[in-house]
Enzyme design. Structure first.
Site, PDB file in Angstrom:
ATOM      1  N   SER A 135       0.856  -1.189   0.000  1.00  0.00           N
ATOM      2  CA  SER A 135       0.000   0.000   0.000  1.00  0.00           C
ATOM      3  C   SER A 135       0.892   1.238   0.000  1.00  0.00           C
ATOM      4  CB  SER A 135      -0.877  -0.043   1.253  1.00  0.00           C
ATOM      5  OG  SER A 135      -1.635   1.121   1.357  1.00  0.00           O
ATOM      6  N   LYS A 161      -1.050  -0.825  -4.419  1.00  0.00           N
ATOM      7  CA  LYS A 161      -2.296  -0.122  -4.068  1.00  0.00           C
ATOM      8  C   LYS A 161      -1.937   1.327  -3.805  1.00  0.00           C
ATOM      9  CE  LYS A 161      -4.828  -0.055   0.309  1.00  0.00           C
ATOM     10  NZ  LYS A 161      -5.605  -0.859   1.284  1.00  0.00           N
ATOM     11  N   LEU A 162      -2.604   2.231  -4.501  1.00  0.00           N
ATOM     12  CA  LEU A 162      -2.362   3.660  -4.304  1.00  0.00           C
ATOM     13  C   LEU A 162      -3.467   4.241  -3.438  1.00  0.00           C
ATOM     14  CD1 LEU A 162      -1.501   4.852  -7.950  1.00  0.00           C
ATOM     15  CD2 LEU A 162       0.073   4.006  -6.174  1.00  0.00           C
ATOM     16  N   LYS A 163      -3.079   4.964  -2.410  1.00  0.00           N
ATOM     17  CA  LYS A 163      -4.058   5.706  -1.629  1.00  0.00           C
ATOM     18  C   LYS A 163      -4.485   6.906  -2.455  1.00  0.00           C
ATOM     19  CE  LYS A 163      -4.189   3.530   2.307  1.00  0.00           C
ATOM     20  NZ  LYS A 163      -5.457   3.023   2.848  1.00  0.00           N
ATOM     21  N   ASP A 188      -7.297   3.008  -3.175  1.00  0.00           N
ATOM     22  CA  ASP A 188      -8.036   2.981  -1.902  1.00  0.00           C
ATOM     23  C   ASP A 188      -8.344   4.407  -1.488  1.00  0.00           C
ATOM     24  OD1 ASP A 188      -9.082   2.555   0.584  1.00  0.00           O
ATOM     25  OD2 ASP A 188      -7.258   1.706   1.469  1.00  0.00           O
ATOM     26  N   ASN A 190     -10.504   5.228   1.208  1.00  0.00           N
ATOM     27  CA  ASN A 190     -10.844   5.391   2.633  1.00  0.00           C
ATOM     28  C   ASN A 190     -11.977   6.392   2.853  1.00  0.00           C
ATOM     29  OD1 ASN A 190      -7.497   4.775   3.106  1.00  0.00           O
ATOM     30  ND2 ASN A 190      -8.950   3.664   4.348  1.00  0.00           N
ATOM     31  N   GLU A 213     -11.260   0.770  -3.708  1.00  0.00           N
ATOM     32  CA  GLU A 213     -11.623   0.366  -2.350  1.00  0.00           C
ATOM     33  C   GLU A 213     -12.279   1.513  -1.600  1.00  0.00           C
ATOM     34  OE1 GLU A 213      -8.170  -1.082  -0.323  1.00  0.00           O
ATOM     35  OE2 GLU A 213      -9.226  -1.411   1.562  1.00  0.00           O
ATOM     36  N   ASP A 238     -14.221  -1.942   2.442  1.00  0.00           N
ATOM     37  CA  ASP A 238     -13.329  -2.158   3.588  1.00  0.00           C
ATOM     38  C   ASP A 238     -14.077  -1.690   4.841  1.00  0.00           C
ATOM     39  OD1 ASP A 238     -11.350  -2.071   5.542  1.00  0.00           O
ATOM     40  OD2 ASP A 238     -10.123  -0.539   4.593  1.00  0.00           O
ATOM     41  N   LYS A 262     -10.305  -7.635   6.964  1.00  0.00           N
ATOM     42  CA  LYS A 262      -9.341  -7.276   8.008  1.00  0.00           C
ATOM     43  C   LYS A 262      -9.855  -7.854   9.316  1.00  0.00           C
ATOM     44  CE  LYS A 262      -7.763  -2.772   6.304  1.00  0.00           C
ATOM     45  NZ  LYS A 262      -8.096  -1.326   6.383  1.00  0.00           N
ATOM     46  N   GLY A 290      -4.469  -4.890   5.527  1.00  0.00           N
ATOM     47  CA  GLY A 290      -3.454  -4.719   6.571  1.00  0.00           C
ATOM     48  C   GLY A 290      -3.731  -3.452   7.355  1.00  0.00           C
TER      49      GLY A 290
HETATM   50  O1  NPG Z   1       0.009  -2.974   4.639  1.00  0.00           O
HETATM   51  O2  NPG Z   1      -0.509  -2.960   6.741  1.00  0.00           O
HETATM   52  C1  NPG Z   1      -0.523  -2.459   5.611  1.00  0.00           C
HETATM   53  C2  NPG Z   1      -1.272  -1.158   5.421  1.00  0.00           C
HETATM   54  C3  NPG Z   1      -2.289  -1.226   4.357  1.00  0.00           C
HETATM   55  O3  NPG Z   1      -3.161   0.790   3.494  1.00  0.00           O
HETATM   56  C4  NPG Z   1      -3.195  -0.027   4.370  1.00  0.00           C
HETATM   57  N1  NPG Z   1      -4.013   0.076   5.404  1.00  0.00           N
HETATM   58  O4  NPG Z   1      -7.047   1.788   4.810  1.00  0.00           O
HETATM   59  O5  NPG Z   1      -6.422  -0.212   4.391  1.00  0.00           O
HETATM   60  C5  NPG Z   1      -6.214   0.896   4.886  1.00  0.00           C
HETATM   61  C6  NPG Z   1      -4.907   1.183   5.602  1.00  0.00           C
HETATM   62  C7  NPG Z   1      -5.032   1.393   7.077  1.00  0.00           C
HETATM   63  C8  NPG Z   1      -3.908   1.427   7.828  1.00  0.00           C
HETATM   64  C9  NPG Z   1      -6.220   1.539   7.702  1.00  0.00           C
HETATM   65  C10 NPG Z   1      -3.966   1.578   9.198  1.00  0.00           C
HETATM   66  C11 NPG Z   1      -6.287   1.685   9.069  1.00  0.00           C
HETATM   67  C12 NPG Z   1      -5.146   1.688   9.809  1.00  0.00           C
END
Ligand code: NPG
Length: 367
Positions: A135, A161-163, A188, A190, A213, A238, A262, A290
């Site tokens: 990510s 994966k690009l935020k 992603d 969020n 996502e 998610d 998750k 993750g």
């Molecule tokens: O590889 O552990 C990893 C991080 C992956 O981007 C990632 N997690 O929105 O999925 C998500 C984000 C996240 C991280 C969300 C921490 C919440 C807490």
């Protein structure tokens, strides 16, 4: 099994580089671990709650409080404890899934350690290795993003994966596609968009992404179903998927073509397994998300991702993606894959010397 003692342990872990998402910029983590001792064995669980309630309503201080005041006392009263009954015993406490998941994970670790079984064996894992994706956070500039992606591809990651967020989406995706060609790529958001952004999000259709996502709000399941009709990029949920029931509703409504599983978000590894089974029966693709876990959560996520329904690479990067020093033996990539642990228990345990350096608080809370 009976709980004899429970210890809440906080560790301070600096990140190797800031991780920016649409909801926060993380530079270090304050991680809550749950250490249980039982009459059979000891076990460790990891709570994925962040320091602030910006990804979900839970946060690390609240998780420690609900564990100490409500969850551990309930579980300590049970004399014939099994990992499979933890969720039912804790059910009178509403919500707090990340705190419950950490406690269930610790009990599961103790139970499996006592039985000499690995988590992969317990789940019925069908693979010895699982493909790893990475990510990539929001950056200050496109050249910085391209450098980061180039580095991860060189390390062997099999999916990027690009935020994204408004102002950092089409241009970023387009630049990565142009530079790296036909790599497995997904985005992603969020929850950063609304349904009114559908015409804009439709521009991502040109880039043949694996999925988008959680573009819309956590509670906007019906609106995700509307969006899915307006764009051709598969919609993945998610934040909205907090339980197997929520997953069943999302599938029935046509709101999710793909689901990110998750364990912490859904209340534990056993509920995560139920969501896997549900998606598999319904032909819905799943992958393991993750939450910046230490080696403890990473080990368990790798075992989960070895189940047959996980058909996309997970956010299960190597330890050094986030941490220079992990609290367990580090997880490293082998040809872009993680090796499923075979040791008894959840698959990893904290290294005492490293823990001594990183622990900020230890607290025994059982009667
Ligand atoms: O590889 O552990 C990893 C991080 C992956 O981007 C990632 N997690 O929105 O999925 C998500 C984000 C996240 C991280 C969300 C921490 C919440 C807490």
């Amino acid at each position: 099994m009976k709980l004899t003692d429970v210890e809440l342990v906080r560790v301070a872990m600096p990140l190797v580089s800031p991780f920016r998402t649409s909801f926060s910029t993380q530079t270090a983590r304050d991680i809550l671990l749950v250490h249980v001792t039982t009459d059979d064995a000891e076990g460790w669980g990891e709570c994925v709650a962040l320091s602030e309630p910006y990804y979900s309503p839970e946060y690390v201080g609240g998780a420690a409080d609900v564990l100490e005041r409500f969850l551990v006392p309930r579980l300590s009263a049970v004399t014939d404890l099994t990992a499979e009954t933890v969720a039912e015993v804790l059910a009178p406490v509403r919500g707090h899934r990340m705190a419950k998941a950490a406690l269930e994970m610790a009990v599961l670790d103790a139970q499996l350690t006592a039985a000499g079984a690995s988590l992969g064996q317990y789940f019925g894992a069908t693979r010895a290795t699982v493909p790893a994706g990475v990510s990539v956070g929001i950056m200050d500039s496109i050249p910085e993003l391209l450098d980061a992606v180039a580095g991860y591809l060189a390390e062997g990651y099999l999916r990027i994966k690009l935020k994204i967020e408004p102002g950092w989406d089409v241009e970023a995706v387009s630049a990565v596609r142009e530079r790296f060609g036909d790599i497995p790529l997904q985005v992603d958001a969020n929850t950063a968009y609304t349904l009114a952004d559908a015409p804009h999000l439709r521009r991502l259709d040109d880039f043949d992404l694996l999925l988008i996502e959680q573009p819309l709000g956590e509670e906007d399941i019906r609106q995700h179903a509307e969006l899915a009709k307006l764009i051709s990029t598969p919609v993945c949920l998610d934040e909205s998927i907090v339980s197997a029931e929520a997953a069943a509703d999302a599938i029935a409504l046509g709101a999710a073509q793909v689901i990110n599983i998750k364990p912490g978000r859904v209340g534990g590894y056993l509920e995560a397994r139920r969501i896997h089974d549900l998606c598999r029966a319904n032909g819905i693709a799943v992958w393991c998300g993750g939450m910046l876990e230490t080696g403890l959560g990473r080990a368990a996520n790798i075992a989960l991702a070895a189940l047959p329904g996980f058909n996309l690479p997970g956010d299960i990067s190597a330890s050094d993606r986030f941490y220079a020093t992990d609290i367990t033996a580090p997880f490293v990539l082998v040809d872009g894959h993680q090796v499923v642990p075979t040791v008894p228990g959840i698959g990893a345990s904290p290294l005492p010397d490293i823990m001594d350096e990183l622990v900020t608080e230890r607290r025994w809370i059982t009667s």
